[in-house]
Design an enzyme around this catalytic site. Structure first.
Site, PDB file in Angstrom:
ATOM      1  N   LEU A   1     -15.950  89.776 -28.853  1.00 47.31           N
ATOM      2  CA  LEU A   1     -17.327  89.128 -29.206  1.00 47.31           C
ATOM      3  C   LEU A   1     -17.450  88.522 -30.526  1.00 47.31           C
ATOM      4  CD1 LEU A   1     -19.577  92.189 -27.466  1.00 47.31           C
ATOM      5  CD2 LEU A   1     -18.494  89.983 -26.326  1.00 47.31           C
TER       6      LEU A   1
ATOM      7  N   HIS B   1     -21.507  84.853 -28.282  1.00 45.31           N
ATOM      8  CA  HIS B   1     -21.821  85.898 -27.571  1.00 45.31           C
ATOM      9  C   HIS B   1     -23.086  86.685 -27.841  1.00 45.31           C
ATOM     10  CE1 HIS B   1     -17.249  86.175 -26.808  1.00 45.31           C
ATOM     11  NE2 HIS B   1     -17.968  85.945 -25.457  1.00 45.31           N
TER      12      HIS B   1
ATOM     13  N   LYS C   1     -20.778  75.593 -24.998  1.00 43.46           N
ATOM     14  CA  LYS C   1     -19.284  75.172 -25.335  1.00 43.46           C
ATOM     15  C   LYS C   1     -18.405  75.060 -23.901  1.00 43.46           C
ATOM     16  CE  LYS C   1     -15.171  76.863 -27.269  1.00 43.46           C
ATOM     17  NZ  LYS C   1     -14.662  77.422 -26.063  1.00 43.46           N
TER      18      LYS C   1
ATOM     19  N   GLN D   1     -17.887  74.608 -17.212  1.00 46.23           N
ATOM     20  CA  GLN D   1     -18.196  75.818 -16.529  1.00 46.23           C
ATOM     21  C   GLN D   1     -19.626  76.184 -15.969  1.00 46.23           C
ATOM     22  OE1 GLN D   1     -16.077  79.880 -17.763  1.00 46.23           O
ATOM     23  NE2 GLN D   1     -17.802  79.987 -18.817  1.00 46.23           N
TER      24      GLN D   1
ATOM     25  N   SER E   1     -15.052  80.724 -30.603  1.00 45.56           N
ATOM     26  CA  SER E   1     -14.534  80.965 -29.373  1.00 45.56           C
ATOM     27  C   SER E   1     -13.690  82.320 -29.700  1.00 45.56           C
ATOM     28  CB  SER E   1     -13.668  79.884 -29.054  1.00 45.56           C
ATOM     29  OG  SER E   1     -12.350  80.368 -28.344  1.00 45.56           O
ATOM     30  N   SER E   2     -13.479  83.018 -28.560  1.00 41.69           N
ATOM     31  CA  SER E   2     -12.532  84.270 -28.955  1.00 41.69           C
ATOM     32  C   SER E   2     -11.195  83.938 -29.482  1.00 41.69           C
ATOM     33  CB  SER E   2     -12.616  85.105 -27.607  1.00 41.69           C
ATOM     34  OG  SER E   2     -13.832  85.428 -27.376  1.00 41.69           O
ATOM     35  N   ARG E   3     -10.869  82.703 -29.064  1.00 43.71           N
ATOM     36  CA  ARG E   3      -9.316  82.365 -29.157  1.00 43.71           C
ATOM     37  C   ARG E   3      -9.327  82.159 -30.547  1.00 43.71           C
ATOM     38  NH1 ARG E   3      -6.710  80.937 -24.277  1.00 43.71           N
ATOM     39  NH2 ARG E   3      -8.099  80.898 -22.564  1.00 43.71           N
TER      40      ARG E   3
HETATM   41  O1  PAF Z   1     -16.655  81.699 -20.113  1.00 42.44           O
HETATM   42  C1  PAF Z   1     -16.190  82.913 -19.981  1.00 42.44           C
HETATM   43  O2  PAF Z   1     -15.990  84.067 -20.854  1.00 42.44           O
HETATM   44  C2  PAF Z   1     -15.486  83.529 -18.748  1.00 42.44           C
HETATM   45  O3  PAF Z   1     -15.094  82.398 -17.984  1.00 42.44           O
HETATM   46  C3  PAF Z   1     -16.716  84.181 -17.836  1.00 42.44           C
HETATM   47  C4  PAF Z   1     -17.706  83.317 -17.749  1.00 42.44           C
HETATM   48  C5  PAF Z   1     -17.134  85.520 -18.530  1.00 42.44           C
HETATM   49  C6  PAF Z   1     -16.030  84.641 -16.480  1.00 42.44           C
HETATM   50  O4  PAF Z   1     -14.708  85.351 -16.743  1.00 42.44           O
END
Ligand code: PAF
Length: 271
Positions: free
Chosen positions: A29, A33, A145, A149, A181-183
């Site tokens: 996180l 988030h 971001k 999705q 981003s987590s990455r």
């Molecule tokens: O965006 C993300 O972190 C993921 O694609 C999600 C929406 C949690 C689904 O695994």
């Protein structure tokens, strides 16, 4: 904060007469988030935060294995929040067989990220639908971001007639402009600096496009000239062209690039 690995146990603690917000995450996180979580807490009496690295959305096993996992740190960041329920399941609490379902996503899953990560959006839709059906939230929070999705989830909700309000939350950025981003946790200082320069190039491209309706190729080349950076795509799209289920939000620049071994995506609204 209460932590559950079983959805059945978690559901026993939810009051179905009170508003419920859902924030799906894959953990590691960051401030992005936390902004979704804060918004859900303001708008709902109860919030479920899922922390689950969903295997069906990874088209590359290596990427799944390398994805950052920091549950202890994550729980530490959440411990001060009230009225939150954290769901940290194992695969078997969600999947009988760890396989994605097949969705008709109006070709939104064939463009941009869909071209580079085949099957990815079917996997995302699979897990998000599972969360929606298990918890039946009033509101669910997703970051802009991952705009493709977000659009795909809105499309799925409309097609399936699910009574869930999808709340789009603005991208949170580092001081240098790089989208959180987590990455990013895998990047060196220099890589973060270069990735931030790509954001500046994207902003420059928006300024030029808003005046001239074109983006010079020289700007795209600037990305490839940055140390260890490789552009994958830089496209202008209006996603409402593909789906009758979403409102017309206008054109955006969508971008994917590599900095060293880290792949980064971002987008920005035009005009
Ligand atoms: O965006 C993300 O972190 C993921 O694609 C999600 C929406 C949690 C689904 O695994």
């Amino acid at each position: 904060m209460r932590v559950f690995s079983s959805h059945k146990e978690l559901l026993k603690s939810i009051d179905s007469d009170k508003l419920l917000g859902l924030v799906p995450t894959m953990g590691s996180l960051h401030q992005g988030h936390l902004s979704l979580i804060n918004r859900s807490i303001v708008e709902n009496a109860q919030t479920i935060i899922t922390i689950y690295v969903n295997p069906t959305q990874f088209n590359d096993k290596n990427d799944l294995n390398k994805y950052p996992r920091n549950l202890k740190n994550d729980l530490d960041k959440l411990k001060h929040f009230k009225n939150i329920f954290i769901y940290t399941p194992q695969d078997k609490d969600l999947y009988k067989k760890v396989e994605p379902k097949k969705y008709d996503l109006d070709d939104l899953d064939k463009i941009l990220e869909g071209r580079y990560r085949p099957g990815h959006f079917n996997g995302v839709a699979t897990i998000v639908e599972k969360f929606f059906r298990l918890f039946n939230p009033n509101n669910a929070y997703f970051g802009e971001k991952d705009f493709q999705q977000l659009t795909i989830i809105k499309t799925m909700v409309k097609k399936m007639n699910l009574n869930i309000n999808i709340v789009a939350c603005e991208t949170v950025r580092e001081i240098n402009g790089l989208a959180m981003s987590s990455r990013n946790s895998h990047m060196s200082k220099e890589e973060i600096q270069n990735a931030g320069m790509v954001t500046n190039i994207m902003i420059k491209a928006r300024e030029i496009y808003n005046k001239t309706e074109v983006i010079p190729n020289s700007l795209k080349n600037e990305i490839n000239n940055l140390k260890n950076c490789r552009l994958e795509y830089f496209e202008i799209e209006n996603l409402s062209k593909y789906s009758g289920c979403i409102e017309d939000d206008g054109n955006r620049i969508f971008i994917a690039f590599w900095v060293g071994k880290i792949r980064i995506i971002d987008n920005i609204k035009l005009k």
